[in-house]
Design a protein around this motif. Structure first.
Motif, short mmCIF file in Angstrom:
data_model
loop_
_atom_site.label_atom_id
_atom_site.label_comp_id
_atom_site.label_asym_id
_atom_site.label_seq_id
_atom_site.Cartn_x
_atom_site.Cartn_y
_atom_site.Cartn_z
N UNK A 77 0.81 -1.22 0.00
CA UNK A 77 0.00 0.00 0.00
C UNK A 77 0.85 1.27 0.00
N UNK A 78 2.06 1.22 0.51
CA UNK A 78 2.94 2.39 0.51
C UNK A 78 3.93 2.38 -0.64
N UNK A 79 3.73 1.53 -1.61
CA UNK A 79 4.62 1.50 -2.77
C UNK A 79 4.25 2.63 -3.73
N UNK A 80 5.15 2.92 -4.67
CA UNK A 80 4.92 3.97 -5.65
C UNK A 80 3.81 3.55 -6.61
N UNK A 81 2.87 4.48 -6.86
CA UNK A 81 1.78 4.23 -7.79
C UNK A 81 1.94 5.10 -9.03
N UNK A 82 1.65 4.55 -10.17
CA UNK A 82 1.69 5.31 -11.42
C UNK A 82 0.32 5.22 -12.07
N UNK A 83 -0.24 6.37 -12.41
CA UNK A 83 -1.55 6.43 -13.06
C UNK A 83 -1.42 7.27 -14.32
N UNK A 84 -2.09 6.86 -15.37
CA UNK A 84 -2.03 7.60 -16.64
C UNK A 84 -3.27 7.32 -17.45
N UNK A 85 -3.63 8.31 -18.29
CA UNK A 85 -4.70 8.13 -19.26
C UNK A 85 -4.33 8.90 -20.52
N UNK A 86 -4.54 8.31 -21.64
CA UNK A 86 -4.25 8.95 -22.92
C UNK A 86 -5.27 8.51 -23.94
N UNK A 87 -5.60 9.45 -24.85
CA UNK A 87 -6.57 9.08 -25.89
C UNK A 87 -6.40 10.00 -27.09
N UNK A 88 -6.91 9.57 -28.23
CA UNK A 88 -6.92 10.31 -29.48
C UNK A 88 -8.36 10.37 -29.96
N UNK A 89 -8.85 11.58 -30.24
CA UNK A 89 -10.27 11.75 -30.59
C UNK A 89 -10.41 12.71 -31.78
N UNK A 90 -11.51 12.63 -32.52
CA UNK A 90 -11.75 13.59 -33.62
C UNK A 90 -12.19 14.95 -33.05
N UNK A 91 -11.80 16.04 -33.72
CA UNK A 91 -12.13 17.40 -33.27
C UNK A 91 -12.47 18.26 -34.49
N UNK A 92 -13.57 19.03 -34.39
CA UNK A 92 -13.95 19.90 -35.50
C UNK A 92 -13.20 21.24 -35.40
N UNK A 93 -13.15 21.97 -36.50
CA UNK A 93 -12.42 23.24 -36.58
C UNK A 93 -13.20 24.33 -35.85
#
Length: 458
Positions: A77-93
């Protein structure tokens, strides 16, 4: 006196012959019975194999590994934690909207990519005592399960010794039954001749009385044979062998034990030092105390050190920004923080601490039970051992007397000077005396197994 009850016992029976080649190879490597030339097994050999390969012992050891893995999870429980989120999505101009003279407008006919990444590294630094208490409770629970596994191993050891003695009991009675059957067969043959001669020396009730005695012996012989077969199967099962495995035993009859029985005081002291239940209680008291401490500190915060970063990019939004404008779609940042995390639930913490306290009281009640129960078990087992050994000597004298009675009655009847009832009574008295003798020997061996269990012999 365990901290957990309701253990499940699972037996698996493979299809006959399916594992024979593998089993024979394993027996050869491990030195187990089942291959040609294997040495005959005595009680100690059977116990050794049962403790190494018995299913109940293996299941108990697997339980220990389960709790050890859970304790490792608590320590992590006291160990190092790594959290991440990444994504690629369409976007209009979209453009404009950065000032009062640049109106916002979008173009739904023009689309492109939008990428986002968010990551953080967290190192918990302190829990203000909760982590230490939780680790202590988890490790003490592992120690409880280790002692419980030893308790099961001791039980298996006792059961194997009892089964081995029970098999020898049936084997020991069989020759005596055969001897009685042979004597009665000769008496029946003589009686049938005399009855057929119509001399009046043998009546039909005399003849039927002898045949009844022979029938009783046949009944006991069948029970002995079935008992031998069943005990053999039970021993194989306890040893973790296939019921179809071929094994050879070193002994074929019970013999009077000659080893010295230690004093009651020495045995009780040994039980207090070696019984796994005593160690379970000691570890259980420490585990429940630490568990209660951990639950009472559940509302304290977690001190942590964290590093975080975020990045966004898209060609579909303007890339400029200023002190007054935060660009949501084309920017990045990173930083380090020291903080506290709170997770407060006063009612849950209070009820869980009460549960731990109740478990501690349960352990204390079992400690009080063990304080008197263990000496009582030792006293009972030792008394039965000594009593059966003493009574076996008395029964041995009865065997000598009834053997002479049976022999003289049979000789007198064969010579025509005795009666059928004398033969029957002599045979019955001899077999009863022999049974009493082996009953007490069996009682002595089983009491010795119980005594080993009562003192926690390793």
């Amino acid at each position: 006196m365990r901290l957990e009850r309701g253990r499940a016992r699972i037996s698996a029976f493979p299809r006959k012959g399916a594992l024979a080649p593998i089993a024979l190879a394993a027996f050869a490597v491990l030195g187990l019975p089942g291959v040609a030339g294997a040495a005959p097994l005595d009680a100690d050999d059977c116990v050794r194999i049962a403790l190494a390969h018995g299913a109940r012992v293996q299941a108990a050891r697997a339980d220990v590994e389960v709790y050890r893995a859970q304790a490792d999870q608590v320590e992590a429980l006291l160990s190092v934690k790594f959290q991440a989120i990444t994504y690629l999505a369409p976007m209009y101009k979209a453009e404009g909207g950065l000032g009062f003279d640049t109106p916002y407008h979008h173009d739904l006919s023009d689309w492109g990519p939008y990428a986002h990444a968010d990551a953080r590294i967290i190192k918990p630094l302190a829990t203000f005592g909760r982590y230490t208490a939780g680790v202590t409770a988890a490790r003490e629970r592992v120690a409880v399960e280790e002692e419980h596994a030893r308790e099961i191993a001791d039980t298996v050891r006792s059961e194997v010794r009892r089964l081995y003695a029970l098999r020898l009991y049936a084997l020991s009675m069989r020759p005596n039954l055969e001897n009685g059957k042979e004597i009665l067969a000769k008496a029946i043959g003589k009686a049938e001749e005399m009855y057929a001669a119509d001399t009046g020396e043998v009546t039909l009730p005399d003849l039927m009385r002898l045949k009844y005695g022979a029938g009783e012996i046949d009944r006991y012989l069948r029970m002995a044979d079935d008992g031998i077969a069943l005990c053999t199967l039970a021993i194989k099962q306890s040893m973790g062998l296939s019921l179809a495995a071929s094994i050879e035993f070193a002994d074929d009859k019970l013999v009077a034990p000659e080893d010295v029985v230690p004093s009651l005081e020495a045995l009780i002291e040994s039980a207090r030092d070696n019984r796994p239940e005593v160690a379970q209680i000691a570890h259980g008291k420490r585990a429940t105390a630490a568990w209660e401490t951990a639950e009472r500190r559940a509302n304290l915060p977690v001190l942590f050190l964290a590093a975080a970063g975020q990045a966004d990019w898209t060609p579909m939004r303007p890339s400029g920004y200023s002190a007054a404008y935060y660009n949501l779609y084309n920017d990045w940042f990173g930083g380090v923080a020291l903080g506290l995390k709170f997770d407060i639930d006063l009612a849950a913490a209070r009820t869980k601490a009460s549960e731990a306290h109740a478990k501690a009281r349960w352990v204390e009640a079992n400690e009080a039970l063990a304080e008197t129960g263990i000496p009582l078990q030792v006293t009972k087992a030792r008394q039965e051992l000594v009593q059966n050994r003493d009574l076996a000597r008395v029964a041995e004298e009865e065997v000598r007397s009834t053997r002479k009675w049976m022999a003289f009655a049979a000789a007198a009847y064969t010579s025509g000077t005795g009666e059928a009832k004398d033969v029957l009574e002599g045979v019955a008295a001899y077999l009863l005396a022999k049974k009493a003798y082996y009953d007490h020997l069996l009682g002595a061996y089983q009491a010795k197994a119980d005594l080993e269990l009562a003192i926690g012999a390793r």
